[in-house]
Design a protein around this motif. Structure first.
Motif, PDB file in Angstrom:
ATOM      1  N   ILE A  24      -2.397  56.876 -24.773  1.00  0.00           N
ATOM      2  CA  ILE A  24      -1.392  55.893 -24.357  1.00  0.00           C
ATOM      3  C   ILE A  24      -0.925  56.157 -22.931  1.00  0.00           C
ATOM      4  O   ILE A  24      -0.887  55.251 -22.097  1.00  0.00           O
ATOM      5  N   TRP A  25      -0.584  57.417 -22.657  1.00  0.00           N
ATOM      6  CA  TRP A  25      -0.139  57.785 -21.317  1.00  0.00           C
ATOM      7  C   TRP A  25      -1.287  57.726 -20.307  1.00  0.00           C
ATOM      8  O   TRP A  25      -2.442  57.973 -20.676  1.00  0.00           O
ATOM      9  N   PRO A  26      -1.001  57.410 -19.060  1.00  0.00           N
ATOM     10  CA  PRO A  26      -2.055  57.407 -18.034  1.00  0.00           C
ATOM     11  C   PRO A  26      -2.624  58.796 -17.790  1.00  0.00           C
ATOM     12  O   PRO A  26      -3.761  58.941 -17.349  1.00  0.00           O
ATOM     13  N   VAL A  27      -1.844  59.832 -18.076  1.00  0.00           N
ATOM     14  CA  VAL A  27      -2.299  61.221 -17.980  1.00  0.00           C
ATOM     15  C   VAL A  27      -2.154  61.848 -19.363  1.00  0.00           C
ATOM     16  O   VAL A  27      -1.036  61.992 -19.870  1.00  0.00           O
ATOM     17  N   SER A  28      -3.269  62.195 -19.985  1.00  0.00           N
ATOM     18  CA  SER A  28      -3.249  62.666 -21.370  1.00  0.00           C
ATOM     19  C   SER A  28      -2.417  63.932 -21.566  1.00  0.00           C
ATOM     20  O   SER A  28      -1.900  64.184 -22.663  1.00  0.00           O
ATOM     21  N   ALA A  29      -2.280  64.724 -20.514  1.00  0.00           N
ATOM     22  CA  ALA A  29      -1.501  65.965 -20.609  1.00  0.00           C
ATOM     23  C   ALA A  29      -0.026  65.698 -20.911  1.00  0.00           C
ATOM     24  O   ALA A  29       0.698  66.605 -21.358  1.00  0.00           O
ATOM     25  N   MET A  30       0.413  64.453 -20.693  1.00  0.00           N
ATOM     26  CA  MET A  30       1.805  64.107 -20.992  1.00  0.00           C
ATOM     27  C   MET A  30       2.058  64.079 -22.499  1.00  0.00           C
ATOM     28  O   MET A  30       3.206  64.150 -22.944  1.00  0.00           O
ATOM     29  N   ALA A  31       0.989  63.977 -23.281  1.00  0.00           N
ATOM     30  CA  ALA A  31       1.109  63.949 -24.740  1.00  0.00           C
ATOM     31  C   ALA A  31       1.142  65.376 -25.267  1.00  0.00           C
ATOM     32  O   ALA A  31       0.115  65.962 -25.606  1.00  0.00           O
ATOM     33  N   LYS A 278      -5.715  50.646 -26.139  1.00  0.00           N
ATOM     34  CA  LYS A 278      -6.510  50.139 -25.020  1.00  0.00           C
ATOM     35  C   LYS A 278      -5.768  49.116 -24.170  1.00  0.00           C
ATOM     36  O   LYS A 278      -6.275  48.678 -23.134  1.00  0.00           O
ATOM     37  N   LEU A 279      -4.598  48.714 -24.588  1.00  0.00           N
ATOM     38  CA  LEU A 279      -3.799  47.816 -23.747  1.00  0.00           C
ATOM     39  C   LEU A 279      -3.408  48.544 -22.462  1.00  0.00           C
ATOM     40  O   LEU A 279      -3.320  49.774 -22.431  1.00  0.00           O
ATOM     41  N   ALA A 280      -3.166  47.799 -21.420  1.00  0.00           N
ATOM     42  CA  ALA A 280      -2.792  48.402 -20.143  1.00  0.00           C
ATOM     43  C   ALA A 280      -1.433  49.094 -20.254  1.00  0.00           C
ATOM     44  O   ALA A 280      -0.533  48.617 -20.943  1.00  0.00           O
ATOM     45  N   PHE A 281      -1.309  50.228 -19.574  1.00  0.00           N
ATOM     46  CA  PHE A 281      -0.031  50.938 -19.522  1.00  0.00           C
ATOM     47  C   PHE A 281       0.903  50.217 -18.544  1.00  0.00           C
ATOM     48  O   PHE A 281       0.458  49.776 -17.484  1.00  0.00           O
ATOM     49  N   PRO A 282       2.186  49.995 -18.839  1.00  0.00           N
ATOM     50  CA  PRO A 282       2.952  50.520 -19.978  1.00  0.00           C
ATOM     51  C   PRO A 282       3.049  49.574 -21.159  1.00  0.00           C
ATOM     52  O   PRO A 282       3.833  49.817 -22.080  1.00  0.00           O
ATOM     53  N   LEU A 283       2.252  48.464 -21.144  1.00  0.00           N
ATOM     54  CA  LEU A 283       2.296  47.524 -22.264  1.00  0.00           C
ATOM     55  C   LEU A 283       1.917  48.221 -23.564  1.00  0.00           C
ATOM     56  O   LEU A 283       2.516  47.976 -24.616  1.00  0.00           O
ATOM     57  N   ASN A 284       0.897  49.084 -23.498  1.00  0.00           N
ATOM     58  CA  ASN A 284       0.480  49.782 -24.715  1.00  0.00           C
ATOM     59  C   ASN A 284       1.610  50.643 -25.283  1.00  0.00           C
ATOM     60  O   ASN A 284       1.833  50.695 -26.497  1.00  0.00           O
ATOM     61  N   LEU A 285       2.354  51.297 -24.404  1.00  0.00           N
ATOM     62  CA  LEU A 285       3.472  52.145 -24.830  1.00  0.00           C
ATOM     63  C   LEU A 285       4.548  51.308 -25.523  1.00  0.00           C
ATOM     64  O   LEU A 285       5.064  51.690 -26.584  1.00  0.00           O
TER      65      LEU A 285
END
Length: 320
Positions: A24-31, A278-285
């Motif tokens: 979901i996050w543009p940078v996976s490390a944020m998860a 797969k929705l564009a961030f931040p819509l997916n969030l």
């Protein structure tokens, strides 16, 4: 109910859910932060369940009905939708008994059984919880030294039974905070510093142990650090009880609502994340967060009525 508990459950929910937002996050490390969220939840459970008055069958039925109906109902729903394959009996066992798609809940039920025994014995011996905390720690360390595979970084793998040591120890920590609640409560800047320091140390050690092979044999230190961080967080939040009670009513209502549907949020999020990541961030969030809350709320009320009807037929009051 203690107001700070709602905030701890709220934070635990955010951490656990966030740890599954890698896509979901543009940078996976944020998860990240899922394990800290897990042990916070176990500690909260230990805190709330400390004063057990029912016999084991009644008490365990209440706990079981808090966990299993929601998991089973949503799993069945997912099977009907074709999200989870169910072709034979062995798959049915894996989906509904063990390991299920929600291993966190399986470990929670296992810890409930051990926790009841510990609490019962503590009533007979006022120091049994303290002794148990130390005993579990010793067995935990011996199991790591003698039995644990240290060839890869896997100490925080929540699917391995070894994680039960950390989970149950966290539950005992919560119970001890409840048992000695009158000894805590004074806020200080030192508590804030220690909490931040321990959390930073945990994530720092996690990065170090996962990157450097020569440190692998010491990776148990990572779990010891997160356990210390748990104690620091719990102590800090207990000292903020008066502040939490003064929070705006709207905030308290929102926090309390999310804390009430914590398990349901955990159960529904995986499928929702998979479908909308797969929705564009931040819509997916935004979409995923909203859907998780809506579906979790529906599941909560389904589970509530199942539990209510079952306990009524068993002539058990749902107070504890």
């Amino acid at each position: 109910m203690f107001e700070f508990i709602n905030y701890l459950k709220f934070i635990a929910t955010l951490l656990i859910t966030n740890s599954h937002f890698g896509d979901i996050w543009p940078v996976s490390a944020m998860a990240s932060g899922g394990l800290l969220g897990n042990i916070l939840f176990f500690a909260v459970s230990g805190f709330l369940l400390f004063n057990i008055k029912d016999s084991f069958p009644k008490w365990f039925l209440k706990r079981f009905l808090r966990v299993y109906p929601a998991m089973a109902a949503f799993t069945l729903f997912a099977v009907v939708l074709g999200e989870y394959p169910l072709n034979d009996f062995s798959q049915a066992v894996k989906l509904f008994v063990y390991p299920t798609n929600y291993i966190f809940l399986v470990w929670l039920v296992v810890c409930y059984i051990a926790f009841y025994i510990m609490s019962y014995l503590d009533k007979r011996n006022g120091k049994f919880l303290e002794t148990s905390l130390i005993s579990v720690l010793v067995i935990w360390l011996l199991a790591y030294v003698l039995l644990y595979d240290k060839t890869a970084y896997s100490i925080d793998n929540v699917y391995e039974p070894f994680i039960l040591f950390l989970y149950f120890e966290s539950m005992l920590v919560g119970a001890l905070f409840r048992k000695h609640k009158d000894r805590y409560g004074k806020f200080s800047g030192v508590k804030v510093f220690l909490t931040v320091f321990c959390i930073v140390a945990y994530f720092g050690s996690k990065i170090a142990f996962s990157r450097y092979d020569f440190l692998l044999k010491y990776q148990i230190v990572n779990q010891i650090i997160i356990l210390i961080a748990l104690v620091a967080v719990f102590d800090l939040f207990m000292s903020l009880e008066a502040l939490f009670k003064k929070m705006p009513k709207v905030l308290k209502v929102c926090v309390r609502y999310v804390s009430n549907i914590t398990l349901q949020i955990y159960i529904v999020q995986f499928i929702i994340i998979a479908h909308f990541k797969k929705l564009a961030f931040p819509l997916n969030l935004a979409v995923v967060t909203l859907l998780i809350l809506v579906v979790a709320s529906i599941l909560y009320y389904i589970e509530f009525y199942i539990r209510k009807i079952t306990l009524r037929k068993a002539n058990i009051k749902e107070k504890t």
